[in-house]
Design a protein around this motif. Sequence first.
Motif, PDB file in Angstrom:
ATOM      1  N   UNK A 133       0.839  -1.274  -0.089  1.00  0.00           N
ATOM      2  CA  UNK A 133      -0.095  -0.134   0.053  1.00  0.00           C
ATOM      3  C   UNK A 133       0.689   1.141   0.003  1.00  0.00           C
ATOM      4  N   UNK A 134       2.011   1.323   0.857  1.00  0.00           N
ATOM      5  CA  UNK A 134       2.499   2.484   1.013  1.00  0.00           C
ATOM      6  C   UNK A 134       3.483   2.653  -0.321  1.00  0.00           C
ATOM      7  N   UNK A 135       4.056   1.589  -1.151  1.00  0.00           N
ATOM      8  CA  UNK A 135       4.842   1.851  -2.246  1.00  0.00           C
ATOM      9  C   UNK A 135       4.001   1.890  -3.290  1.00  0.00           C
ATOM     10  N   UNK A 136       2.773   1.633  -3.294  1.00  0.00           N
ATOM     11  CA  UNK A 136       1.666   2.159  -4.243  1.00  0.00           C
ATOM     12  C   UNK A 136       1.536   3.637  -4.074  1.00  0.00           C
ATOM     13  N   UNK A 137       1.253   4.210  -2.983  1.00  0.00           N
ATOM     14  CA  UNK A 137       0.838   5.611  -2.525  1.00  0.00           C
ATOM     15  C   UNK A 137       2.114   6.300  -3.074  1.00  0.00           C
ATOM     16  N   UNK A 152       4.047   5.736  -5.663  1.00  0.00           N
ATOM     17  CA  UNK A 152       3.988   5.919  -7.241  1.00  0.00           C
ATOM     18  C   UNK A 152       5.017   4.900  -7.467  1.00  0.00           C
ATOM     19  N   UNK A 153       5.435   4.133  -6.794  1.00  0.00           N
ATOM     20  CA  UNK A 153       6.590   3.170  -7.218  1.00  0.00           C
ATOM     21  C   UNK A 153       6.068   1.786  -8.172  1.00  0.00           C
ATOM     22  N   UNK A 154       4.687   1.766  -8.248  1.00  0.00           N
ATOM     23  CA  UNK A 154       4.261   0.677  -8.896  1.00  0.00           C
ATOM     24  C   UNK A 154       3.300   1.203 -10.086  1.00  0.00           C
ATOM     25  N   UNK A 155       3.849   1.247 -11.234  1.00  0.00           N
ATOM     26  CA  UNK A 155       3.223   1.883 -12.413  1.00  0.00           C
ATOM     27  C   UNK A 155       2.057   1.087 -12.743  1.00  0.00           C
ATOM     28  N   UNK A 156       1.995  -0.139 -12.402  1.00  0.00           N
ATOM     29  CA  UNK A 156       0.793  -0.998 -12.926  1.00  0.00           C
ATOM     30  C   UNK A 156      -0.194  -1.040 -11.954  1.00  0.00           C
ATOM     31  N   UNK A 157      -0.113  -0.576 -10.637  1.00  0.00           N
ATOM     32  CA  UNK A 157      -1.010  -0.541  -9.718  1.00  0.00           C
ATOM     33  C   UNK A 157      -1.974   0.538  -9.578  1.00  0.00           C
ATOM     34  N   UNK A 158      -3.144   0.334  -9.139  1.00  0.00           N
ATOM     35  CA  UNK A 158      -4.375   1.497  -8.939  1.00  0.00           C
ATOM     36  C   UNK A 158      -4.574   1.607  -7.438  1.00  0.00           C
ATOM     37  N   UNK A 159      -5.006   2.716  -6.821  1.00  0.00           N
ATOM     38  CA  UNK A 159      -5.474   2.920  -5.578  1.00  0.00           C
ATOM     39  C   UNK A 159      -6.913   2.075  -5.456  1.00  0.00           C
ATOM     40  N   UNK A 160      -7.080   1.662  -4.253  1.00  0.00           N
ATOM     41  CA  UNK A 160      -6.440   1.935  -2.964  1.00  0.00           C
ATOM     42  C   UNK A 160      -4.968   0.902  -2.548  1.00  0.00           C
ATOM     43  N   UNK A 161      -4.723   0.296  -3.470  1.00  0.00           N
ATOM     44  CA  UNK A 161      -3.251  -0.597  -3.413  1.00  0.00           C
ATOM     45  C   UNK A 161      -3.594  -1.635  -2.334  1.00  0.00           C
ATOM     46  N   UNK A 162      -4.602  -2.531  -2.519  1.00  0.00           N
ATOM     47  CA  UNK A 162      -4.651  -3.371  -1.350  1.00  0.00           C
ATOM     48  C   UNK A 162      -4.442  -4.883  -1.929  1.00  0.00           C
ATOM     49  N   UNK A 163      -3.330  -4.994  -2.737  1.00  0.00           N
ATOM     50  CA  UNK A 163      -3.031  -6.220  -3.274  1.00  0.00           C
ATOM     51  C   UNK A 163      -1.788  -6.701  -2.504  1.00  0.00           C
ATOM     52  N   UNK A 164      -0.909  -7.467  -3.006  1.00  0.00           N
ATOM     53  CA  UNK A 164       0.495  -7.832  -2.385  1.00  0.00           C
ATOM     54  C   UNK A 164       1.369  -7.781  -3.360  1.00  0.00           C
ATOM     55  N   UNK A 165       2.308  -7.088  -3.055  1.00  0.00           N
ATOM     56  CA  UNK A 165       3.657  -6.975  -4.180  1.00  0.00           C
ATOM     57  C   UNK A 165       3.197  -6.029  -5.209  1.00  0.00           C
TER      58      UNK A 165
END
Length: 809
Positions: free
Chosen positions: A557-561, A563-576
């Motif tokens: 969640x924090x690395x998603x916030x 902006x370190x994962x270009x493929x992820x979308x908020x609320x970043x509730x996945x794993x890895x």
Amino acid sequence: MASNIRVHNSLKPGPPVPFVPIQKGKVSWYACGPTVYDQSHLGHARNYVSTDIIRRILLHYFGFDVKFVMNFTDVDDKIIIKARRQRLLDLEKQKNYTDAETIELAKAAFRAYAQNNLPKLLEGDGELDINNYIPRRDAAYGNVLAGGTLTGEGKPGDAEAKLKMHISNMTTAVIAINGNQVFGGADEILLPYLDSLYKETIDTSDQSIFTDLTRFMEGEFTDDMDALNVLRPDVVTRVTEYVPQIAKFVEKIVEKGFAYEAEGSVYFDIAAFEKAGNTYARLRPDSRNDKALQEEGEGSLSKGLGGKRGAGDFALWKKSKPGEPYWPSKWGNGRPGWHIECSVMASDVLGSRMDLHSGGIDLAFPHHDNELAQSEAFFCEHGHEHTWVNYFLHMGHLSISGSKMSKSLKNFQTIKDALASTYTARSMRIVFLLGRWNDGVEISPDMRTQADSWESLVNNFFTNTKSLLAEAAGTSTTVNGAVKALSIGDDKAQEGLRADLEQAKKDVEEAFTNSFDTPQVLRAIAEVIRKANVHINTQKSDVDLPAVEAIARWVTKIVGILGLDANASPPYEGLGWVSAAAATNQNPAMTVKPFKAVYETVYSDARALKLPDSEIITNLLSQSPDSEFESLANSGTKDPEQLALPYLRAVAKLRDELRRLAPTASPEVKKSILNLSDRVRDFDLTNLGVYLDDRPDQPSLIKFIPAAELIAAREEKAAKEAEKARAKEEARLAREKAEEEKWEKAKVAPEEMFKSDDRYSEWDAEGLPTKMKDGSEVTKSQLKKLKKDWDRQKKAHGEYKAKFGGGAT
């Protein structure tokens, strides 16, 4: 939504101050965008990525509704000069010059460039030319070229960087002229020279000269920001689309008595502004009389515009000279001053007040100070001071060898080149996260190493956690394409990791509220991961997997916030990290096709082996993972790792059992089993981005690692093995050669060994020398040494005869 955020505000130097938006839950933000005349470089990346990080934290951590506005400056002195010069150069290339005429043109440009930029080259006897340039260059600027300063004191900075740029341009031109490659090779000196000759001849009623350049560069900038995973602005403004509004804005400032017209231009009246009780240069009061900064803010084309009352008064509207674009106004044809554009565009979208205004630190004075003054002059009523911006955020600049990275200094690496060679978007963002957004950054090897180490720590933690979860679940179910979360129980043994996670959350909360302190955020993440890794490594088979998973999901969640994962979308509730394949929402059957193909090949090859009887092998070969895959696909899972697991587990189980069975097989079958096992691990699965971690007395652990990394590791291992084999073969050949030379020497009988040596003229019965070539006697000390050599040869010759037979040669 936090109410205790503190932020560094350039309007109030010192420690961070409480952040209180004008409207609760909403943030209005204007960011100074680029002047689009050239490719963007790492300095721009530093500014816009750091801005993006703060924006994401406000949006996705604190939950603010952020309205983010950014401009493109598409009319500016730098744009005018570049576009006009390029047009003039293109026209010059179309002329039918002879080679001699082209060379003369280049030489004239060469002398003009030196006079304007490197005057020390003109000192000395005779006229500067391409033949005496090198010695004059080294005599005048050798200290700067060697890394020193122009004065010989202190450290080199922007002035030295600019000198090096000019020297480089002239040196390149000399090479081009000598090689008769003027156009293309000497463009940097030709461009300003042609501009000085013909700039007034350009027909600027056709503004496509300028807009063709700016539209192209705007697209290039947008592509760069997309590649860096920078969120696009909510609203984009362009100066050329606001010229009528700008003229009206300026008119009102004049009407209020804070500006005046002079010779067709309009200037802001600082003295009148301050006399009315307002404050000028609120951001950088110490710089208000800095003539160099004032001139830079006015632009190089402002020279010759007269009529200013005060030295620091700045242009709101500039009279257009021949060769410059123009728009009509009540003062005649002209164009906007640099500073007024942002005041008009920001106010048009956000109104008379805004929460945040941001840009690079180099914009603080005069650009932002002038923006503040003219905007406050526009909006103030009845002489009362008006607050236009509540918080100014200035991003620290990026430096290289002590100088600011700058297009004008040509000491930059473009974003495109950086991403194509030394960085990924993630690694570049991590480097910027390692420093405070408002501090300057000079990228060093140590910083790159620190960033790479942090990224590897997170990568490995995600990989290991997902592998342990998949192993524990056996047939893992998923939610929205991610591993379904396990529940953390209340067992006392779990309190350690749970407490560590809660502490990390507190540390990150404190860091985010403390003016977005991202270095502290990265430290908190690294610390909780290290504690989880220690737990995993010490507990082995008794790992508190739910707690480890909770940490991994929080880190995700924090690395998603950030902006370190270009493929992820908020609320970043996945794993890895989210894979590119998962982000494309590919059909599950297509996603899993390469993994299923490996499974079918491996099982077919295993069936072809003449294996010893094994009920386990028989059962494995008779089962199919298809039904497990279909169950996952029907559940809505899109994560390729999850979809692939049924087939990968089947392959891993079969491989593990084959390896266990290998010792009981015949030598030929054992060799075939081990070859298949190695191929599956090192090629079949490696090429798919899957690593099998072989563990003693435990099943192999399936890990998803980027294929490029695994292939690179495999090739590195192969290269090391090849080098080891090469060194071994060289050593064998050297031993054989030494052995051959040994026996070739031993082949000679001791009685003959000295007779071929022309230093001696007589020998005794055993072949030992008695007289030297000049007839003198061999001394006793010499004879003693020769006798030792003779004895060694006798022994060696005896060994030779014993090994090969035969007599002396």
